[in-house]
Scaffold this motif. Structure first.
Motif, PDB file in Angstrom:
ATOM      1  N   GLY A   1       0.796  -1.232   0.000  1.00  0.00           N
ATOM      2  CA  GLY A   1       0.000   0.000   0.000  1.00  0.00           C
ATOM      3  C   GLY A   1       0.821   1.270   0.000  1.00  0.00           C
ATOM      4  O   GLY A   1       0.263   2.356   0.110  1.00  0.00           O
ATOM      5  N   VAL A   2       2.141   1.138  -0.115  1.00  0.00           N
ATOM      6  CA  VAL A   2       2.974   2.352  -0.161  1.00  0.00           C
ATOM      7  C   VAL A   2       3.943   2.264  -1.338  1.00  0.00           C
ATOM      8  O   VAL A   2       4.310   1.181  -1.787  1.00  0.00           O
ATOM      9  N   LYS A   3       4.361   3.448  -1.786  1.00  0.00           N
ATOM     10  CA  LYS A   3       5.300   3.513  -2.911  1.00  0.00           C
ATOM     11  C   LYS A   3       6.728   3.306  -2.408  1.00  0.00           C
ATOM     12  O   LYS A   3       7.094   3.777  -1.322  1.00  0.00           O
ATOM     13  N   THR A   4       7.532   2.607  -3.213  1.00  0.00           N
ATOM     14  CA  THR A   4       8.934   2.368  -2.882  1.00  0.00           C
ATOM     15  C   THR A   4       9.796   2.677  -4.106  1.00  0.00           C
ATOM     16  O   THR A   4       9.298   2.888  -5.200  1.00  0.00           O
ATOM     17  N   VAL A   5      11.117   2.652  -3.871  1.00  0.00           N
ATOM     18  CA  VAL A   5      12.076   2.845  -4.961  1.00  0.00           C
ATOM     19  C   VAL A   5      12.211   1.515  -5.710  1.00  0.00           C
ATOM     20  O   VAL A   5      12.181   0.444  -5.102  1.00  0.00           O
ATOM     21  N   ASN A   6      12.383   1.572  -7.016  1.00  0.00           N
ATOM     22  CA  ASN A   6      12.577   0.353  -7.812  1.00  0.00           C
ATOM     23  C   ASN A   6      13.733  -0.494  -7.258  1.00  0.00           C
ATOM     24  O   ASN A   6      14.807   0.024  -6.994  1.00  0.00           O
ATOM     25  N   GLY A   7      13.504  -1.799  -7.087  1.00  0.00           N
ATOM     26  CA  GLY A   7      14.631  -2.708  -6.807  1.00  0.00           C
ATOM     27  C   GLY A   7      14.535  -3.605  -5.587  1.00  0.00           C
ATOM     28  O   GLY A   7      15.173  -4.647  -5.548  1.00  0.00           O
ATOM     29  N   GLY A   8      13.785  -3.224  -4.544  1.00  0.00           N
ATOM     30  CA  GLY A   8      13.719  -4.036  -3.322  1.00  0.00           C
ATOM     31  C   GLY A   8      12.343  -4.652  -3.139  1.00  0.00           C
ATOM     32  O   GLY A   8      11.373  -4.233  -3.771  1.00  0.00           O
ATOM     33  N   LEU A   9      12.251  -5.638  -2.256  1.00  0.00           N
ATOM     34  CA  LEU A   9      10.983  -6.312  -1.985  1.00  0.00           C
ATOM     35  C   LEU A   9      10.450  -5.917  -0.616  1.00  0.00           C
ATOM     36  O   LEU A   9      11.115  -6.153   0.402  1.00  0.00           O
ATOM     37  N   ALA A  10       9.255  -5.336  -0.574  1.00  0.00           N
ATOM     38  CA  ALA A  10       8.603  -4.948   0.678  1.00  0.00           C
ATOM     39  C   ALA A  10       9.582  -4.269   1.633  1.00  0.00           C
ATOM     40  O   ALA A  10       9.752  -4.662   2.785  1.00  0.00           O
ATOM     41  N   ILE A  11      10.242  -3.239   1.126  1.00  0.00           N
ATOM     42  CA  ILE A  11      11.226  -2.524   1.944  1.00  0.00           C
ATOM     43  C   ILE A  11      11.390  -1.112   1.375  1.00  0.00           C
ATOM     44  O   ILE A  11      11.271  -0.907   0.157  1.00  0.00           O
ATOM     45  N   HIS A  12      11.636  -0.150   2.291  1.00  0.00           N
ATOM     46  CA  HIS A  12      11.966   1.197   1.827  1.00  0.00           C
ATOM     47  C   HIS A  12      13.449   1.288   1.545  1.00  0.00           C
ATOM     48  O   HIS A  12      14.246   0.486   2.051  1.00  0.00           O
ATOM     49  N   ILE A  13      13.835   2.299   0.795  1.00  0.00           N
ATOM     50  CA  ILE A  13      15.234   2.459   0.382  1.00  0.00           C
ATOM     51  C   ILE A  13      16.151   2.734   1.591  1.00  0.00           C
ATOM     52  O   ILE A  13      17.340   2.447   1.558  1.00  0.00           O
ATOM     53  N   ASP A  14      15.575   3.227   2.709  1.00  0.00           N
ATOM     54  CA  ASP A  14      16.388   3.435   3.916  1.00  0.00           C
ATOM     55  C   ASP A  14      16.444   2.171   4.778  1.00  0.00           C
ATOM     56  O   ASP A  14      16.970   2.201   5.893  1.00  0.00           O
TER      57      ASP A  14
ATOM     58  N   PRO B   1       4.163  -7.230   3.900  1.00  0.00           N
ATOM     59  CA  PRO B   1       3.342  -7.456   2.702  1.00  0.00           C
ATOM     60  C   PRO B   1       2.039  -8.176   3.018  1.00  0.00           C
ATOM     61  O   PRO B   1       1.913  -8.856   4.036  1.00  0.00           O
ATOM     62  N   ILE B   2       1.099  -8.046   2.117  1.00  0.00           N
ATOM     63  CA  ILE B   2      -0.276  -8.499   2.334  1.00  0.00           C
ATOM     64  C   ILE B   2      -0.392  -9.983   2.669  1.00  0.00           C
ATOM     65  O   ILE B   2      -1.171 -10.366   3.539  1.00  0.00           O
ATOM     66  N   PHE B   3       0.405 -10.831   2.015  1.00  0.00           N
ATOM     67  CA  PHE B   3       0.239 -12.258   2.282  1.00  0.00           C
ATOM     68  C   PHE B   3       0.826 -12.639   3.645  1.00  0.00           C
ATOM     69  O   PHE B   3       0.402 -13.627   4.245  1.00  0.00           O
TER      70      PHE B   3
ATOM     71  N   GLY C   1     -10.589  -8.052   6.182  1.00  0.00           N
ATOM     72  CA  GLY C   1     -10.843  -7.556   7.537  1.00  0.00           C
ATOM     73  C   GLY C   1      -9.564  -7.271   8.310  1.00  0.00           C
ATOM     74  O   GLY C   1      -9.496  -7.458   9.523  1.00  0.00           O
ATOM     75  N   ILE C   2      -8.536  -6.825   7.605  1.00  0.00           N
ATOM     76  CA  ILE C   2      -7.244  -6.514   8.244  1.00  0.00           C
ATOM     77  C   ILE C   2      -7.126  -4.995   8.356  1.00  0.00           C
ATOM     78  O   ILE C   2      -7.425  -4.270   7.398  1.00  0.00           O
ATOM     79  N   ARG C   3      -6.691  -4.515   9.524  1.00  0.00           N
ATOM     80  CA  ARG C   3      -6.392  -3.083   9.662  1.00  0.00           C
ATOM     81  C   ARG C   3      -4.889  -2.952   9.817  1.00  0.00           C
ATOM     82  O   ARG C   3      -4.316  -3.437  10.793  1.00  0.00           O
ATOM     83  N   PHE C   4      -4.246  -2.346   8.848  1.00  0.00           N
ATOM     84  CA  PHE C   4      -2.795  -2.230   8.911  1.00  0.00           C
ATOM     85  C   PHE C   4      -2.336  -1.098   7.992  1.00  0.00           C
ATOM     86  O   PHE C   4      -2.862  -0.917   6.902  1.00  0.00           O
ATOM     87  N   GLN C   5      -1.349  -0.343   8.464  1.00  0.00           N
ATOM     88  CA  GLN C   5      -0.774   0.732   7.647  1.00  0.00           C
ATOM     89  C   GLN C   5       0.743   0.589   7.655  1.00  0.00           C
ATOM     90  O   GLN C   5       1.362   0.587   8.719  1.00  0.00           O
ATOM     91  N   ASN C   6       1.332   0.430   6.511  1.00  0.00           N
ATOM     92  CA  ASN C   6       2.796   0.431   6.414  1.00  0.00           C
ATOM     93  C   ASN C   6       3.327   1.858   6.448  1.00  0.00           C
ATOM     94  O   ASN C   6       2.626   2.793   6.056  1.00  0.00           O
ATOM     95  N   PRO C   7       4.581   2.043   6.913  1.00  0.00           N
ATOM     96  CA  PRO C   7       5.140   3.406   6.955  1.00  0.00           C
ATOM     97  C   PRO C   7       5.301   3.994   5.547  1.00  0.00           C
ATOM     98  O   PRO C   7       5.755   3.316   4.632  1.00  0.00           O
ATOM     99  N   VAL C   8       4.910   5.244   5.428  1.00  0.00           N
ATOM    100  CA  VAL C   8       4.989   5.931   4.132  1.00  0.00           C
ATOM    101  C   VAL C   8       6.318   6.671   4.049  1.00  0.00           C
ATOM    102  O   VAL C   8       6.774   7.252   5.023  1.00  0.00           O
ATOM    103  N   MET C   9       6.942   6.649   2.912  1.00  0.00           N
ATOM    104  CA  MET C   9       8.152   7.446   2.673  1.00  0.00           C
ATOM    105  C   MET C   9       7.824   8.428   1.560  1.00  0.00           C
ATOM    106  O   MET C   9       7.141   8.072   0.592  1.00  0.00           O
ATOM    107  N   SER C  10       8.309   9.654   1.703  1.00  0.00           N
ATOM    108  CA  SER C  10       8.046  10.615   0.632  1.00  0.00           C
ATOM    109  C   SER C  10       9.117  10.463  -0.442  1.00  0.00           C
ATOM    110  O   SER C  10      10.215   9.955  -0.196  1.00  0.00           O
ATOM    111  N   GLU C  11       8.790  10.952  -1.624  1.00  0.00           N
ATOM    112  CA  GLU C  11       9.762  10.883  -2.715  1.00  0.00           C
ATOM    113  C   GLU C  11      11.011  11.686  -2.341  1.00  0.00           C
ATOM    114  O   GLU C  11      12.133  11.258  -2.619  1.00  0.00           O
TER     115      GLU C  11
END
Ligand SMILES: [Zn+2]
Length: 501
Positions: free
Chosen positions: A104-117, A123-125, A468-478
């Motif tokens: 549910g959040v945007k990331t940099v191209n290249g990693g799996l379910a992870i922010h660039i930092d 992930p959903i599953f 029926g899941i309530r969850f928010q992943n951390p958002v990173m700005s561009e």
């Protein structure tokens, strides 16, 4: 201005942020899709744009004499468009696209379910598994490839597939079916670990052929059917390459998952539409879409019989920008050109494997005649041979691609204005594109006032609501992502094989 400078100036940054904000406010204003479901199936078309769809739709109607299951879906179901950009580029690749769907959040191209930092995302599953759902992935890529992997595990490098094979074992999904033996086989893995034995020790039936898949009655399955990606449908169908089809893998997965008492989540990925598009290989793209369509039919029938199941379909990005162009008087030769695709009986990949590293122009011309149904001129055969032997590519190696197949495609293009001797399908590139893509939902519980244009991150909202899941992943700005990238000696370089991603 170079792209790097654009990013520095924040021009692209502002534009991307504005696009996201727009999409989010559009979503906030729409009633949304209201559905609760016990089971969830996410059907991913990798690298399929709308022209790919159009070509397959017309081929199915004109040559096969029936509409696509996907056409029926679009004509009768709830569908729309999705924007696909990643956090720092209008053009996404499959891991950032998978992340947007699965976290549910945007990331940099290249990693799996992870922010660039380095901040991991859930992930959903993984969330569904915590809820007690059985999990499955079925793909024609290596089973550890970005689109399925981004739904299951976190890894800064989408290409760390040997490691992802270990993460999958830890994760403990019910069904893993696809390609990628080399990431499990002790004779090939760098660390010599026997991942087959490790999976068997955890109760998985391990199968490597279609016959083994069909004979297995194991409730948990690891099925890897080829060293790398599962061979293309066109080669499976016409060249006798012995691997299961996407539909056969899907048929094996569904009853195993449906037997689970708390429901299941499944991703089915038609992965190689993207690869065929990278290679500018029209008939190969077509046949992988037709194979996807058979699998979609299997899935839609399952949903019809199991109405507590929600089906979501989507394409993660376009690739190559192929198009069927108008040909001849009143463009009517375009339709005849489509018929010529039926003369193609192998992929460029298959042909290259046949040709080896030093093919003669004569050998190339012969293979194009027998496997693509076209007569090359001596000059065209020469250019195709030079692409293999000297790595000189036509029409250029920047925009089009860096593989001999792109030149193969170029030399067999339509060149006559008033006589059709090719399917007049043209290509603009061998790379991903920024097009909005397919999005759709299917199931008895689905009701919606309007879908329209969504952002790809909305898929996560939809899936969590349905389960029926309530969850928010951390958002990173561009901007934050660009700051992190600036502190690196260089931005992460995509591996050569990312060209095929
Ligand atoms: Zn790709």
């Amino acid at each position: 201005m170079k792209r790097r400078d654009l990013l520095k100036a924040g021009v692209a940054a502002g534009a991307l942020a504005a696009l996201s904000a727009q999409a989010q406010s559009a979503q906030a204003n729409q009633p949304g899709i209201l559905v609760r479901a016990r089971n969830l199936i996410f059907f991913a078309y990798d690298g399929m744009g709308w022209e790919d769809y159009a070509i397959a739709q017309f081929y199915a109607r004109r040559v096969l004499g029936r509409p696509l299951a996907l056409e029926r879906f679009l004509a009768t179901g709830v569908s729309g468009l999705q924007n696909t950009h990643s956090l720092t580029s209008f053009v996404t690749e499959s891991s950032a696209a998978s992340n947007a769907w699965s976290t549910g959040v945007k990331t940099v191209n290249g990693g799996l379910a992870i922010h660039i930092d380095g901040r991991p995302l859930t992930p959903i599953f993984a969330l569904a598994k915590q809820q007690g759902k059985a999990v499955g992935v079925v793909t024609t890529a290596t089973v550890t490839h970005a689109t399925p992997a981004g739904f299951l595990v976190t890894n800064p490098d989408r290409n760390a597939e040997e490691q992802i094979a270990e993460q999958y074992l830890e994760f403990g999904a019910q069904v893993y079916l696809g390609g990628g033996q080399r990431f499990f086989d002790p004779a090939v893995r760098r660390d010599k670990k026997d991942m087959y034995a490790a999976y068997a020790a955890k109760g998985y039936g391990v199968v490597r052929t279609l016959a083994e898949l069909q004979a297995s009655n194991a409730s948990k399955l690891l099925g890897v059917f080829s060293s790398s990606h599962v061979p293309y449908e066109i080669d499976r169908r016409f060249q006798g390459v012995a691997v299961p089809s996407l539909a056969e893998m899907t048929r094996a997965a569904l009853p195993r998952l449906a037997a689970h008492s708390k429901g299941f989540v499944l991703q089915v990925e038609a992965a190689r539409i993207d690869h065929a598009n990278h290679l500018n290989d029209a008939a190969t793209t077509l046949w992988d879409i037709l194979a996807a369509d058979e699998a979609l039919e299997v899935v839609m029938n399952f949903v019809d019989q199991n109405p507590d199941t929600l089906l979501i379909i989507g394409s993660d990005h376009g690739c190559g920008a192929p198009a069927l162009y108008g040909t001849g008087p009143s463009y009517r030769l375009s339709s005849e050109g489509i018929d010529l695709l039926k003369n193609e009986k192998a992929s460029f990949e298959f042909m290259q494997a046949r040709l080896g590293n030093q093919p003669t122009p004569e050998a190339i011309a012969e293979l194009f005649r027998t496997l693509k149904g076209v007569a090359l001129t001596p000059e065209q055969a020469q250019a195709a041979a030079a692409a293999v032997t000297q790595r000189t590519y036509l029409p250029d190696a920047v925009r089009y691609g860096i593989q001999p197949a792109n030149t193969f495609s170029w030399v067999m293009r339509q060149t006559e204005a008033n006589r059709v001797n090719r399917a007049n399908i043209g290509w603009n590139s061998g790379q991903h594109t920024a097009t909005p893509t397919l999005f759709g939902v299917y199931g008895r519980g689905v009701h919606t006032a309007r879908v329209g244009l969504i952002d790809n991150t909305y898929n996560f909202t939809l899936m969590t609501r349905a389960l029926g899941i309530r969850f928010q992943n951390p958002v990173m700005s561009e901007q934050e992502a660009l700051e992190v990238l600036k502190t690196r000696a260089q931005a992460p370089i995509l591996h050569p094989e990312d060209v095929l991603a």
